[in-house]
Design a protein around this motif. Structure first.
Motif, mmCIF file in Angstrom:
data_model
loop_
_atom_site.group_PDB
_atom_site.id
_atom_site.type_symbol
_atom_site.label_atom_id
_atom_site.label_comp_id
_atom_site.label_asym_id
_atom_site.label_seq_id
_atom_site.Cartn_x
_atom_site.Cartn_y
_atom_site.Cartn_z
ATOM 1 N N ILE A 1 -3.134 7.996 4.884
ATOM 2 C CA ILE A 1 -4.188 7.344 4.102
ATOM 3 C C ILE A 1 -4.400 5.917 4.585
ATOM 4 N N GLY A 2 -3.296 5.204 4.819
ATOM 5 C CA GLY A 2 -3.414 3.843 5.342
ATOM 6 C C GLY A 2 -4.129 3.816 6.678
ATOM 7 N N ALA B 1 2.656 6.653 -6.778
ATOM 8 C CA ALA B 1 1.644 7.471 -7.443
ATOM 9 C C ALA B 1 1.865 8.959 -7.207
ATOM 10 N N GLY B 2 2.785 9.297 -6.319
ATOM 11 C CA GLY B 2 3.088 10.701 -6.078
ATOM 12 C C GLY B 2 2.680 11.233 -4.726
ATOM 13 N N TRP B 3 2.099 10.372 -3.877
ATOM 14 C CA TRP B 3 1.762 10.822 -2.535
ATOM 15 C C TRP B 3 3.035 10.927 -1.696
ATOM 16 N N PRO B 4 3.203 12.006 -0.943
ATOM 17 C CA PRO B 4 4.330 12.076 -0.012
ATOM 18 C C PRO B 4 4.217 10.951 1.015
ATOM 19 N N PRO B 5 5.326 10.414 1.494
ATOM 20 C CA PRO B 5 5.278 9.304 2.451
ATOM 21 C C PRO B 5 4.390 9.562 3.659
ATOM 22 N N ARG B 6 4.422 10.786 4.185
ATOM 23 C CA ARG B 6 3.586 11.081 5.360
ATOM 24 C C ARG B 6 2.107 10.933 5.022
ATOM 25 N N PHE B 7 1.699 11.423 3.860
ATOM 26 C CA PHE B 7 0.303 11.294 3.450
ATOM 27 C C PHE B 7 -0.056 9.836 3.179
ATOM 28 N N ALA B 8 0.875 9.083 2.599
ATOM 29 C CA ALA B 8 0.615 7.663 2.352
ATOM 30 C C ALA B 8 0.334 6.941 3.663
ATOM 31 N N THR B 9 1.098 7.289 4.694
ATOM 32 C CA THR B 9 0.876 6.687 6.014
ATOM 33 C C THR B 9 -0.483 7.078 6.570
ATOM 34 N N GLU C 1 -16.376 6.676 -0.749
ATOM 35 C CA GLU C 1 -16.343 7.539 -1.923
ATOM 36 C C GLU C 1 -16.121 8.998 -1.536
ATOM 37 N N SER C 2 -16.691 9.418 -0.418
ATOM 38 C CA SER C 2 -16.469 10.789 0.047
ATOM 39 C C SER C 2 -15.002 10.987 0.424
ATOM 40 N N PHE C 3 -14.429 9.984 1.064
ATOM 41 C CA PHE C 3 -13.020 10.020 1.437
ATOM 42 C C PHE C 3 -12.141 10.119 0.185
ATOM 43 N N LEU C 4 -12.448 9.297 -0.822
ATOM 44 C CA LEU C 4 -11.658 9.310 -2.057
ATOM 45 C C LEU C 4 -11.809 10.635 -2.801
ATOM 46 N N HIS C 5 -13.003 11.191 -2.770
ATOM 47 C CA HIS C 5 -13.218 12.491 -3.417
ATOM 48 C C HIS C 5 -12.346 13.556 -2.755
ATOM 49 N N GLY C 6 -12.339 13.564 -1.429
ATOM 50 C CA GLY C 6 -11.505 14.518 -0.715
ATOM 51 C C GLY C 6 -10.022 14.294 -0.980
ATOM 52 N N ILE D 1 0.833 -1.206 0.000
ATOM 53 C CA ILE D 1 0.000 0.000 0.000
ATOM 54 C C ILE D 1 0.868 1.255 0.000
ATOM 55 N N HIS D 2 1.830 1.294 0.901
ATOM 56 C CA HIS D 2 2.691 2.466 1.006
ATOM 57 C C HIS D 2 3.506 2.651 -0.281
ATOM 58 N N GLY D 3 4.004 1.542 -0.807
ATOM 59 C CA GLY D 3 4.777 1.625 -2.043
ATOM 60 C C GLY D 3 3.940 2.122 -3.206
ATOM 61 N N GLY D 4 2.721 1.617 -3.327
ATOM 62 C CA GLY D 4 1.847 2.037 -4.417
ATOM 63 C C GLY D 4 1.476 3.503 -4.332
ATOM 64 N N LEU D 5 1.188 3.968 -3.122
ATOM 65 C CA LEU D 5 0.791 5.364 -2.950
ATOM 66 C C LEU D 5 1.954 6.321 -3.198
ATOM 67 N N THR D 6 3.117 5.967 -2.713
ATOM 68 C CA THR D 6 4.259 6.860 -2.932
ATOM 69 C C THR D 6 4.677 6.862 -4.404
#
Length: 220
Positions: A137-138, A127-135, A194-199, A120-125
């Protein structure tokens, strides 16, 4: 040769019986002695397969965790990956609600959970998410899924019309909620997901738009 009078024990058999007992009676009601009795053996027989009840439950947690699908994080669509992960995560927990408190505790020590977190963390980072945000999101998906799996909002209402129709006029239809609890709970989960993903999509676009060449944003 006569058949053995007790079953041939294996880790898989012990796991299956234990999970059935937990599903039926709850975690606190299940002991190694009770598991052994269900299998028709003495408790010491179990210890050659599992040193402790905690080790047995960890193995069950890993088995349940294997049904959670994080394969989407290998691709390029991080939103669809989160959807697949969250939905299969909720389904895995909802199938065994009595295991949720244990599954929610110390997941960072279990191999299956660690492999999923790494994917999950690898996929998000990537994709361009900063590591802190990836954490974050998880963590947020975990909060959404566990909250959804551990309790039913609609199932908590009384199905007697007299409970609500006079004292609580805005809840005049609340007595019908239990009848449709599964549908309401599932739709409620989809609404928050879906609301979470939209945000998140809005935040993602904002982060990408503020990046400049040589910026350290993606690494903080």
């Amino acid at each position: 040769m006569a058949r053995p009078r007790t079953p041939l024990l294996s880790r898989e058999l012990i796991r299956d019986v234990t999970l059935r007992l937990v599903d039926e009676y709850g975690l606190e009601a299940v002991s190694m002695r009770r598991i052994a009795a269900e299998l028709g053996v003495r408790a010491p027989s179990l210890y050659s397969h599992y040193a402790t009840k905690e080790e047995l439950l960890d193995d069950i947690a890993d088995t349940i965790g294997e049904s959670v699908d994080v394969s989407g994080f290998e691709g390029d669509d991080w939103q669809e990956a989160i959807r697949l992960w969250a939905r299969t995560y909720r389904a895995a927990l909802a199938a065994h609600p009595n295991m949720v408190p244990f599954l929610a505790s110390s997941p960072g020590t279990r191999p299956v959970s660690l492999r999923a977190a790494d994917a999950i963390h690898g996929g998000l980072t990537r994709a361009g998410w900063p590591p802190r945000f990836a954490t974050m999101i998880g963590a947020s998906v975990k909060y959404i899924v566990i909250g959804s799996a551990i309790t039913s909002f609609a199932g908590g209402f009384d199905d007697h019309i007299d409970t609500y129709n006079e004292r609580y006029p805005h809840l005049s239809q609340a007595h019908r909620l239990r009848e449709y609890a599964a549908e309401i709970d599932a739709d409620g989960f989809e609404l928050i997901l879906e609301s979470f993903l939209h945000g998140l999509a809005e935040r993602y676009d904002s982060l990408r738009s503020t990046e400049t060449p040589g910026s350290e944003t993606a690494g903080t």
